[in-house]
Scaffold this motif. Structure first.
Motif, PDB file in Angstrom:
ATOM      1  N   LEU A 221      19.695  12.772   8.617  1.00 22.05           N
ATOM      2  CA  LEU A 221      19.085  14.004   8.104  1.00 22.05           C
ATOM      3  C   LEU A 221      19.120  13.963   6.591  1.00 22.05           C
ATOM      4  N   THR A 222      17.957  14.163   5.954  1.00 19.98           N
ATOM      5  CA  THR A 222      17.869  14.150   4.493  1.00 19.98           C
ATOM      6  C   THR A 222      17.310  15.474   4.003  1.00 19.98           C
ATOM      7  N   ARG A 223      18.007  16.081   3.062  1.00 12.94           N
ATOM      8  CA  ARG A 223      17.547  17.316   2.423  1.00 12.94           C
ATOM      9  C   ARG A 223      17.143  16.999   0.989  1.00 12.94           C
ATOM     10  N   TYR A 224      15.999  17.550   0.561  1.00 13.87           N
ATOM     11  CA  TYR A 224      15.484  17.284  -0.772  1.00 13.87           C
ATOM     12  C   TYR A 224      15.605  18.533  -1.631  1.00 13.87           C
ATOM     13  N   GLU A 225      16.106  18.342  -2.839  1.00 12.71           N
ATOM     14  CA  GLU A 225      16.203  19.441  -3.791  1.00 12.71           C
ATOM     15  C   GLU A 225      16.140  18.866  -5.194  1.00 12.71           C
ATOM     16  N   ARG A 226      15.132  19.308  -5.950  1.00  8.00           N
ATOM     17  CA  ARG A 226      14.951  18.876  -7.339  1.00  8.00           C
ATOM     18  C   ARG A 226      14.910  17.359  -7.455  1.00  8.00           C
ATOM     19  N   GLY A 227      14.202  16.722  -6.534  1.00  8.04           N
ATOM     20  CA  GLY A 227      14.020  15.283  -6.600  1.00  8.04           C
ATOM     21  C   GLY A 227      15.166  14.454  -6.081  1.00  8.04           C
ATOM     22  N   VAL A 228      16.230  15.086  -5.581  1.00  7.04           N
ATOM     23  CA  VAL A 228      17.398  14.368  -5.075  1.00  7.04           C
ATOM     24  C   VAL A 228      17.404  14.450  -3.552  1.00  7.04           C
ATOM     25  N   GLY A 229      17.548  13.306  -2.900  1.00  3.54           N
ATOM     26  CA  GLY A 229      17.644  13.262  -1.447  1.00  3.54           C
ATOM     27  C   GLY A 229      19.084  13.058  -1.024  1.00  3.54           C
ATOM     28  N   ARG A 230      19.657  14.064  -0.370  1.00  2.00           N
ATOM     29  CA  ARG A 230      21.042  13.994   0.131  1.00  2.00           C
ATOM     30  C   ARG A 230      20.997  13.836   1.642  1.00  2.00           C
ATOM     31  N   SER A 231      21.655  12.811   2.139  1.00  2.00           N
ATOM     32  CA  SER A 231      21.551  12.477   3.556  1.00  2.00           C
ATOM     33  C   SER A 231      22.902  12.539   4.255  1.00  2.00           C
ATOM     34  N   THR A 232      22.835  12.852   5.540  1.00  2.00           N
ATOM     35  CA  THR A 232      23.979  12.750   6.432  1.00  2.00           C
ATOM     36  C   THR A 232      23.588  11.838   7.578  1.00  2.00           C
TER      37      THR A 232
ATOM     38  N   GLU B  68      33.451   9.702  20.343  1.00  5.01           N
ATOM     39  CA  GLU B  68      32.974   8.558  19.561  1.00  5.01           C
ATOM     40  C   GLU B  68      32.094   8.967  18.387  1.00  5.01           C
ATOM     41  N   SER B  69      32.317  10.133  17.818  1.00 11.99           N
ATOM     42  CA  SER B  69      31.469  10.607  16.724  1.00 11.99           C
ATOM     43  C   SER B  69      31.959  10.051  15.385  1.00 11.99           C
ATOM     44  N   ARG B  70      31.019   9.664  14.550  1.00 11.86           N
ATOM     45  CA  ARG B  70      31.288   9.277  13.172  1.00 11.86           C
ATOM     46  C   ARG B  70      30.164   9.815  12.293  1.00 11.86           C
ATOM     47  N   TRP B  71      30.496  10.052  11.016  1.00  8.88           N
ATOM     48  CA  TRP B  71      29.484  10.539  10.100  1.00  8.88           C
ATOM     49  C   TRP B  71      29.745   9.969   8.712  1.00  8.88           C
ATOM     50  N   ALA B  72      28.700   9.957   7.901  1.00 10.48           N
ATOM     51  CA  ALA B  72      28.798   9.531   6.504  1.00 10.48           C
ATOM     52  C   ALA B  72      27.742  10.285   5.709  1.00 10.48           C
ATOM     53  N   GLU B  73      28.038  10.549   4.440  1.00  5.76           N
ATOM     54  CA  GLU B  73      27.100  11.228   3.556  1.00  5.76           C
ATOM     55  C   GLU B  73      26.739  10.302   2.403  1.00  5.76           C
ATOM     56  N   PHE B  74      25.499  10.432   1.910  1.00  2.52           N
ATOM     57  CA  PHE B  74      25.106   9.566   0.807  1.00  2.52           C
ATOM     58  C   PHE B  74      23.938  10.165   0.041  1.00  2.52           C
ATOM     59  N   LEU B  75      23.794   9.708  -1.203  1.00  2.99           N
ATOM     60  CA  LEU B  75      22.644   9.996  -2.040  1.00  2.99           C
ATOM     61  C   LEU B  75      21.668   8.825  -1.932  1.00  2.99           C
ATOM     62  N   ASN B  76      20.384   9.127  -1.862  1.00  6.81           N
ATOM     63  CA  ASN B  76      19.363   8.098  -1.775  1.00  6.81           C
ATOM     64  C   ASN B  76      18.928   7.651  -3.168  1.00  6.81           C
ATOM     65  N   VAL B  77      18.787   6.353  -3.340  1.00  7.71           N
ATOM     66  CA  VAL B  77      18.300   5.769  -4.585  1.00  7.71           C
ATOM     67  C   VAL B  77      16.865   5.320  -4.348  1.00  7.71           C
ATOM     68  N   TYR B  78      15.917   5.888  -5.108  1.00  7.43           N
ATOM     69  CA  TYR B  78      14.501   5.573  -4.952  1.00  7.43           C
ATOM     70  C   TYR B  78      14.040   4.709  -6.118  1.00  7.43           C
ATOM     71  N   ALA B  79      13.648   3.477  -5.807  1.00 12.06           N
ATOM     72  CA  ALA B  79      13.130   2.560  -6.823  1.00 12.06           C
ATOM     73  C   ALA B  79      11.609   2.559  -6.750  1.00 12.06           C
ATOM     74  N   LEU B  80      10.957   2.900  -7.859  1.00 14.77           N
ATOM     75  CA  LEU B  80       9.497   2.884  -7.923  1.00 14.77           C
ATOM     76  C   LEU B  80       9.014   1.548  -8.473  1.00 14.77           C
ATOM     77  N   PRO B  81       7.764   1.165  -8.202  1.00 18.22           N
ATOM     78  CA  PRO B  81       7.227  -0.078  -8.765  1.00 18.22           C
ATOM     79  C   PRO B  81       7.269  -0.041 -10.297  1.00 18.22           C
ATOM     80  N   ARG B  82       7.706  -1.146 -10.870  1.00 20.25           N
ATOM     81  CA  ARG B  82       7.807  -1.228 -12.340  1.00 20.25           C
ATOM     82  C   ARG B  82       6.415  -1.281 -12.946  1.00 20.25           C
ATOM     83  N   LYS B  83       6.180  -0.467 -13.963  1.00 24.75           N
ATOM     84  CA  LYS B  83       4.967  -0.506 -14.760  1.00 24.75           C
ATOM     85  C   LYS B  83       5.364  -0.539 -16.223  1.00 24.75           C
ATOM     86  N   GLY B  84       5.159  -1.672 -16.866  1.00 24.47           N
ATOM     87  CA  GLY B  84       5.595  -1.855 -18.237  1.00 24.47           C
ATOM     88  C   GLY B  84       6.802  -2.764 -18.317  1.00 24.47           C
ATOM     89  N   ALA B  85       7.003  -3.317 -19.491  1.00 25.13           N
ATOM     90  CA  ALA B  85       8.083  -4.279 -19.699  1.00 25.13           C
ATOM     91  C   ALA B  85       9.433  -3.581 -19.810  1.00 25.13           C
TER      92      ALA B  85
END
Length: 427
Positions: free
Chosen positions: A157-168, A178-195
């Protein structure tokens, strides 16, 4: 109001080309969308343009079409609808796709769409859109898969707020064992344009296009020997870009006391950045058992250690075995509030996988996925340096556990919360 629509593809009512749709994006110019069925929203005007909207299911593709989309349209009945929210995924399995749509009443401030299908494995996608001015934005999305044979469910599950994706991320059994969980922030890499000049300044115009991910004490503190009272003690922001050969990271660290390593030091006791990459794909096995141990053949831990009196960054491999890593290049600069690192990593090293992206993140936005956690490590005593605190992009409670890592997304154009399929979006 709740509308439920079930259908089995291919029960086609009409056909049209997405190139003729108002607002149609270039990424879908070669695809054909054929309307399967539409549901009456009861004179609802979701996007506030004064025209009644439609919710339709379509089939996409000319050869072996497998992709369905939801359409929220302001077009008159019978006209080619604009693809405002293409979000459905595929139409395989023994069961029909079930679409359910919920719209808030008078005036609508949000709507939710979910779909599910499958046979031995039952998958469900769900999306929530919330009003932002006269339009709607993607507020959250999730996918879950239930293995009917074992009773295990995997979900992200990912929630978006102000450009940040927080996932569980969770795995669980239907009897709550047998339940396990983890939380994380998503890192979004865009295609490079420019040197990009790897000098540690981070001033290249290319970086301005990359979304900024802030990481602070309110996120994931994975080690704390001394109390982190404010973000001035330790925090950072992360930007990512990629091209066909490399991943680029810009890490801007806020640190009230910068303690740098001398040449030849290992650096683990000094200020540095650690990165965990895992190249083995999904963080669970075929039975949804979490992968809690790093695999020497597929998991790698790197250290980026700024060297005192220079602009050089020593790149070290700390797992699976110690040594330098010359194929990774990096530089740093001290700043008024801490220091900045620019680094470049070969894509072959980090193992970006397009098949991984297709498996759990089906919307046509991602080129590939990598399991990734970025960690800032802080030392505060120049006379006797030691690790004081560590802040990460995920809740990495077990060293190198892929299940507890976050995700690096190699995006095709933009981030998930700002586009839906490349068309004019109600978001």
């Amino acid at each position: 109001m709740r509308c439920v629509l079930k259908h089995l593809l291919p029960a086609l009512l009409a056909g049209w080309s997405s190139t003729a749709a108002p607002g149609g994006g270039g990424s879908n110019a070669t695809l054909k969308d054929e309307i399967v069925e539409c549901v009456d929203l009861g004179e609802r005007d979701l996007d506030g343009d004064g025209v009644q909207d439609l919710a339709c299911v379509t089939r996409r593709g000319d050869e072996e079409p497998r992709r369905a989309v939801v359409v929220l349209s302001s077009a008159p009945a019978g006209a080619p609808p604009a693809l405002d929210v293409p979000i459905l995924h595929c139409c395989g399995g023994m069961l029909p796709i079930q679409l359910e749509m919920m719209v808030d009443d008078h005036p609508p401030e949000a709507f939710e769409v979910s779909e599910s299908a499958g046979s031995n494995s039952m998958w469900t996608y769900a999306y929530r859109f919330e009003r932002a001015g006269s339009r709607f934005r993607l507020a959250s999305e999730s996918k879950s898969v239930l293995d009917r044979n074992t009773g295990m469910t995997a979900k992200v599950l990912t929630r978006y707020e102000r450009g940040v994706g927080r996932s569980t991320r969770t795995v669980s059994h239907d009897d709550d064992s047998e339940s396990r969980w983890a939380e994380f922030l998503n890192v979004y890499a865009l295609p490079r344009k420019g040197a990009i000049k790897l000098d540690g300044n981070g001033r290249d115009a290319a970086w301005q296009r990359a979304p900024r991910l802030p990481v602070g004490r309110a996120d994931h503190i994975i080690f704390e020997r001394s109390t982190l009272e404010t973000n001035e003690d330790l925090s950072y922001s992360l930007r990512a870009l990629w091209d066909e050969g490399f991943l680029y990271l810009l890490i801007e660290l806020t640190d009230d006391v910068v303690v740098l390593a001398a040449p030849g030091k290992n650096g683990v006791r000094h200020d540095h950045v650690e990165l965990w990459f895992d190249r083995a794909g999904p963080p669970w096995d075929e039975a949804f058992a979490p992968r809690m141990e790093p695999e020497p053949a597929k998991t790698i831990q790197l250290g980026l250690v700024p060297i005192r009196g220079t602009h050089k960054v020593q790149v070290l491999r700390w797992f699976p075995d110690e040594g330098d890593l010359p194929e990774v290049t990096a530089a740093y600069r001290k700043t008024a509030t801490g220091y900045t690192i620019e680094a470049r990593f070969p894509l072959d090293l980090i193992g970006a996988s397009a098949s991984y992206a297709d498996e759990f993140y089906v919307r046509e936005l991602r080129k590939g996925l990598v399991n990734l956690t970025v960690v800032a490590s802080d030392a505060d005593d120049p006379a006797a340096p030691r690790q004081e605190s560590m802040i990460a992009t995920s809740s990495l409670k077990h060293r190198g556990a892929p299940f507890e890592m976050g995700l690096l997304h190699l995006m095709k154009s933009t981030t998930p919360d700002t586009v839906d399929g490349g068309n004019t979006a109600s978001r």
